[in-house]
Design a protein around this motif. Sequence first.
Motif, short mmCIF file in Angstrom:
data_model
loop_
_atom_site.label_atom_id
_atom_site.label_comp_id
_atom_site.label_asym_id
_atom_site.label_seq_id
_atom_site.Cartn_x
_atom_site.Cartn_y
_atom_site.Cartn_z
N ASP A 295 -5.95 39.00 28.71
CA ASP A 295 -6.29 38.77 27.18
C ASP A 295 -6.98 37.43 27.07
O ASP A 295 -7.52 37.55 25.90
N TYR A 296 -7.09 36.52 27.80
CA TYR A 296 -7.80 35.40 27.74
C TYR A 296 -8.24 34.95 29.17
O TYR A 296 -7.72 35.24 30.20
N ASP A 297 -9.58 33.98 28.95
CA ASP A 297 -9.96 33.49 30.17
C ASP A 297 -9.11 32.70 30.94
O ASP A 297 -8.21 31.67 30.24
N LEU A 298 -9.15 32.46 32.21
CA LEU A 298 -8.12 31.89 33.00
C LEU A 298 -8.63 30.48 33.66
O LEU A 298 -7.60 29.65 33.92
N LEU A 299 -9.92 30.26 33.40
CA LEU A 299 -10.31 29.00 33.90
C LEU A 299 -10.49 28.18 32.76
O LEU A 299 -10.89 28.48 31.53
N VAL A 300 -10.30 26.68 33.01
CA VAL A 300 -10.45 25.64 31.86
C VAL A 300 -11.44 24.83 32.45
O VAL A 300 -11.07 24.17 33.56
N SER A 301 -12.31 24.49 31.43
CA SER A 301 -13.27 23.38 32.07
C SER A 301 -12.53 22.01 31.65
O SER A 301 -12.17 21.64 30.65
N SER A 302 -12.83 21.22 32.73
CA SER A 302 -12.40 19.66 32.49
C SER A 302 -13.18 19.01 31.67
O SER A 302 -12.80 17.80 31.35
N ALA A 303 -14.56 19.55 31.29
CA ALA A 303 -15.18 18.80 30.52
C ALA A 303 -14.85 18.99 28.91
O ALA A 303 -14.70 17.73 28.27
#
Length: 410
Positions: A295-303
């Motif tokens: 349902d949602y993207d798994l990867l999170v940008s550190s920026a």
Amino acid sequence: MRLYKPKLEYTKTQIMTVLILFVFLPPQFISSFTSVSAVLWYLKLLLMVYNLLLIFKNVRKLGLGTLILGIYFLTFIVSTFTNDGNISKAFSAVLPQFCFFAYADIMMRSRTKEFINSVSAFLVFYIVANAIILLIFPDGIGRFLPGYDYMRVDSRISWLGLDNGYIKFFLIAFVVFSISYKYHSFKKNALYVCMLATMVFVWSGTGIIGLTLMIGYVYFFKRGKISKIINYWVCFGIGIATFFGIVVFRITDYFSDFIVDVLGKDITFTGRTLLWDQAMLLIAKKPLWGYGVYDYDLLVSSANGQAYSAHDTVLQMMLMGGTITLIAFIAIAIVAGIRIGKCRKNVSNTSSIELGITCIAVLVMWICGITENMVFDIQIYFLFLIEINLPYILSAFQLDDELEEERIIG
């Protein structure tokens, strides 16, 4: 004296093909309107019912392309089920695509020329409309849309969406135009120039490289020694090697000057390498079936702390479906290669250029997939479906080759 008024006659196949293409591949800036998007959703639902009825009526006309694409999409549903995910979302993601490709498969095998010519006319309109909008609104048309909300609509949007999305349409167009406009050099060349100029105008590095490869083949390498070594398996192998080299082994560190100074990108491909690293770590935890359609993207940008997809087609595919889905995808590519190989042995020399263009398109597709998530993009599988049905397509247009040869001799 009565004047004769010519009438425009369109067959049912042509009308339905253009309608289905418009609904399943709508102009992104039009679908940004909530009301229009809702209408398109209901139209898509009706056309899915129509396509399913057509499938049941023409089961025997379904080809290998529909079968292996169906298995591929089924792996996403199984993966979602094994992860206790949202099955309804998985079905809503894959069922429309399956219905579209089943229709396209039937038409390619039974009403080939009508279908291909309809696709060609549709793509001409999209490409020209996109170019005109870019000329009028060089910074994008998004902020001029009524009720514009920067949180929902990207201001850079044009007819075909964002700049990196153009190449997906242009790949299909390049292959289709090489067949349908084979003996209309001016029209074909003008469209090639329009597509390349569009990519240069928006300065999409991936698009420029991709179209330069295809145009370079058409005008410089379609004859001679180089054309003899360019085949599907060579392009397929280079594409896979490019993926491993850039995504896994990061050979781009050795070409930092070209990436930064020429393509105008940073060495991390605008933060994509950080997402690739996260994706590979997650894949290692669930290598077989992945995480399903989530349902949602798994990867999170550190920026910026925002969630993203893997921004790579193969990694995103494995995140969602694991190794099983990747095997199914490779099976599609292998079947396409086998069909193209048979065409090389059976068709006349007049079709060798189309085969070469199709092979280069595969390489460009792999290159584009390195920096973009195209897992549920219709264009990538449409290209494979055209390749799988290439024997039928080239055979249907063979009569044009014979008539052209008679014209030249006569």
